[in-house]
Write a protein that holds these residues in place. Structure first.
Motif, PDB file in Angstrom:
ATOM      1  N   VAL A  50       0.889  -1.203   0.297  1.00 27.29           N
ATOM      2  CA  VAL A  50       0.002  -0.203   0.566  1.00 27.29           C
ATOM      3  C   VAL A  50       0.774   1.158   0.130  1.00 27.29           C
ATOM      4  CG1 VAL A  50      -1.761   1.424   1.122  1.00 27.29           C
ATOM      5  CG2 VAL A  50      -1.830  -1.043   0.630  1.00 27.29           C
ATOM      6  N   ALA A  51       1.977   0.966   0.928  1.00 28.85           N
ATOM      7  CA  ALA A  51       2.581   2.639   0.500  1.00 28.85           C
ATOM      8  C   ALA A  51       3.587   2.858  -0.462  1.00 28.85           C
ATOM      9  CB  ALA A  51       3.863   1.969   2.315  1.00 28.85           C
ATOM     10  N   CYS A  52       3.426   1.632  -1.312  1.00 31.34           N
ATOM     11  CA  CYS A  52       4.316   1.390  -2.419  1.00 31.34           C
ATOM     12  C   CYS A  52       3.523   2.103  -3.233  1.00 31.34           C
ATOM     13  CB  CYS A  52       5.124   0.172  -2.730  1.00 31.34           C
ATOM     14  SG  CYS A  52       6.322  -0.227  -2.319  1.00 31.34           S
ATOM     15  N   VAL A  53       2.141   1.541  -3.784  1.00 29.92           N
ATOM     16  CA  VAL A  53       1.408   1.546  -4.565  1.00 29.92           C
ATOM     17  C   VAL A  53       0.934   3.537  -4.199  1.00 29.92           C
ATOM     18  CG1 VAL A  53      -0.870   1.374  -5.324  1.00 29.92           C
ATOM     19  CG2 VAL A  53       0.512  -0.260  -4.843  1.00 29.92           C
ATOM     20  N   PHE A  54       1.304   4.132  -3.355  1.00 27.17           N
ATOM     21  CA  PHE A  54      -0.217   5.390  -2.820  1.00 27.17           C
ATOM     22  C   PHE A  54       1.540   6.346  -2.576  1.00 27.17           C
ATOM     23  CE2 PHE A  54      -3.969   2.928  -0.996  1.00 27.17           C
ATOM     24  CZ  PHE A  54      -4.977   2.981  -2.460  1.00 27.17           C
ATOM     25  N   ASN A  55       2.139   5.940  -2.994  1.00 24.34           N
ATOM     26  CA  ASN A  55       3.618   7.005  -2.606  1.00 24.34           C
ATOM     27  C   ASN A  55       4.081   7.693  -4.080  1.00 24.34           C
ATOM     28  OD1 ASN A  55       5.779   8.169  -1.830  1.00 24.34           O
ATOM     29  ND2 ASN A  55       6.378   6.765  -1.312  1.00 24.34           N
ATOM     30  N   GLY A  56       3.372   8.276  -4.826  1.00 25.68           N
ATOM     31  CA  GLY A  56       3.669   9.499  -5.751  1.00 25.68           C
ATOM     32  C   GLY A  56       4.000  10.834  -5.113  1.00 25.68           C
ATOM     33  N   LEU A  61      15.192  12.533  -5.211  1.00 24.93           N
ATOM     34  CA  LEU A  61      15.828  10.865  -5.420  1.00 24.93           C
ATOM     35  C   LEU A  61      15.496   9.661  -5.226  1.00 24.93           C
ATOM     36  CD1 LEU A  61      18.464   9.861  -6.265  1.00 24.93           C
ATOM     37  CD2 LEU A  61      19.310  10.124  -3.779  1.00 24.93           C
ATOM     38  N   TYR A  62      14.268  10.140  -3.803  1.00 26.22           N
ATOM     39  CA  TYR A  62      13.746   8.701  -3.545  1.00 26.22           C
ATOM     40  C   TYR A  62      12.256   9.285  -4.404  1.00 26.22           C
ATOM     41  CZ  TYR A  62      10.187   6.845  -0.963  1.00 26.22           C
ATOM     42  OH  TYR A  62       9.026   6.231  -0.424  1.00 26.22           O
ATOM     43  N   GLN A  63      11.483  10.032  -4.851  1.00 27.43           N
ATOM     44  CA  GLN A  63      10.324   9.604  -5.857  1.00 27.43           C
ATOM     45  C   GLN A  63      10.835   8.935  -6.908  1.00 27.43           C
ATOM     46  OE1 GLN A  63       9.233  13.575  -6.062  1.00 27.43           O
ATOM     47  NE2 GLN A  63       8.004  13.695  -4.793  1.00 27.43           N
ATOM     48  N   ARG A  64      12.568   9.716  -7.741  1.00 30.92           N
ATOM     49  CA  ARG A  64      12.799   9.144  -8.596  1.00 30.92           C
ATOM     50  C   ARG A  64      13.312   7.620  -8.800  1.00 30.92           C
ATOM     51  NH1 ARG A  64      17.083  13.092 -10.359  1.00 30.92           N
ATOM     52  NH2 ARG A  64      17.494  12.449  -8.312  1.00 30.92           N
ATOM     53  N   ALA A  65      13.814   7.380  -7.612  1.00 28.69           N
ATOM     54  CA  ALA A  65      13.699   5.361  -7.166  1.00 28.69           C
ATOM     55  C   ALA A  65      12.261   4.733  -6.530  1.00 28.69           C
ATOM     56  CB  ALA A  65      14.631   5.633  -5.735  1.00 28.69           C
ATOM     57  N   VAL A  66      11.348   5.451  -6.355  1.00 30.44           N
ATOM     58  CA  VAL A  66      10.148   5.026  -6.102  1.00 30.44           C
ATOM     59  C   VAL A  66       9.701   4.075  -7.748  1.00 30.44           C
ATOM     60  CG1 VAL A  66       7.731   4.976  -6.311  1.00 30.44           C
ATOM     61  CG2 VAL A  66       9.386   5.494  -4.240  1.00 30.44           C
ATOM     62  N   LEU A  67       9.672   5.519  -8.807  1.00 33.59           N
ATOM     63  CA  LEU A  67       9.326   5.117 -10.174  1.00 33.59           C
ATOM     64  C   LEU A  67      10.202   4.519 -10.768  1.00 33.59           C
ATOM     65  CD1 LEU A  67       8.722   9.279 -10.793  1.00 33.59           C
ATOM     66  CD2 LEU A  67       6.908   7.053 -10.861  1.00 33.59           C
ATOM     67  N   ASN A  68      11.507   3.759 -10.401  1.00 32.62           N
ATOM     68  CA  ASN A  68      12.263   2.802 -11.356  1.00 32.62           C
ATOM     69  C   ASN A  68      12.345   1.683 -10.767  1.00 32.62           C
ATOM     70  OD1 ASN A  68      13.215   4.985 -13.128  1.00 32.62           O
ATOM     71  ND2 ASN A  68      14.820   5.020 -11.966  1.00 32.62           N
ATOM     72  N   PHE A  69      12.199   1.589  -9.599  1.00 34.63           N
ATOM     73  CA  PHE A  69      12.201   0.416  -8.891  1.00 34.63           C
ATOM     74  C   PHE A  69      10.448  -0.332  -8.613  1.00 34.63           C
ATOM     75  CE2 PHE A  69      16.355   1.579  -7.737  1.00 34.63           C
ATOM     76  CZ  PHE A  69      16.852   0.953  -9.262  1.00 34.63           C
ATOM     77  N   ALA A  70      10.193   0.504  -8.076  1.00 40.43           N
ATOM     78  CA  ALA A  70       8.549   0.134  -7.369  1.00 40.43           C
ATOM     79  C   ALA A  70       7.860  -1.295  -8.384  1.00 40.43           C
ATOM     80  CB  ALA A  70       7.809   1.530  -7.043  1.00 40.43           C
TER      81      ALA A  70
END
Length: 163
Positions: free
Chosen positions: A12-18, A135-144
């Motif tokens: 849930v944290a990965c899906v709604f974190n954008g 940096l965190y948002q780019r990592a989430v977009l690339n690795f999520a």
């Protein structure tokens, strides 16, 4: 079961974190100006004018039976003739063909208007400003996507082992 709850919270944290875009209203001020100016001047204009012929009189006394009289504007001839013992007076009057035209300079008031007016207009336009990702948002977009796929595979493996 604790692993499953942890896994779901992580999912849930990965899906709604954008990140979202930010809307900003851009203010556009425009100013239009023009001037009102009145310039008054005197212009001399040539105007043709006709003059009236002034009254002139002339007279002559002669001892002869004919008379010729002339002014600036007319010619007159008179003669006395006898017919059968009766005197007859013949008199002719002719005007000289002419016109008196003259151009006269007349002052005329000439008004020229210039206008200057300032118009202020304010418009608001919606402008979308894209923020640069952290940096965190780019990592989430690339690795999520890979993490979510990995967690789903891990969940399937755990369910198959218990099963």
């Amino acid at each position: 079961m604790r692993k499953l709850v942890f896994f779901m919270l992580l999912l849930v944290a990965c899906v709604f974190n954008g990140c979202r875009t930010q809307k900003v209203f851009e203010r556009i001020d425009t100013r239009d100006s023009f001037l009102t100016e009145r310039v008054e001047s005197i212009v001399y204009v040539q105007v043709p004018v006709e003059f009236e012929i002034p009254a002139q009189t002339a007279s002559i006394v002669t001892m002869d039976s004919t008379s010729h009289l002339e002014t600036d504007f007319a010619i007159s001839d008179a003669k006395l003739s006898w017919r059968d013992g009766v005197p007859y007076l013949f008199h002719s009057l002719e005007n000289k063909p002419q016109k008196i035209n003259k151009d006269v300079t007349i002052p005329v008031r000439h008004i020229r208007l210039k206008y200057y007016k300032t118009v202020y207009r304010t418009r608001y336009r919606e402008k979308v400003i894209e923020k640069q990702l952290t940096l965190y948002q780019r990592a989430v977009l690339n690795f999520a996507p890979w993490i979510i796929i990995g967690l789903l595979i891990w969940l399937v493996i755990i369910r198959l082992r218990k099963g």
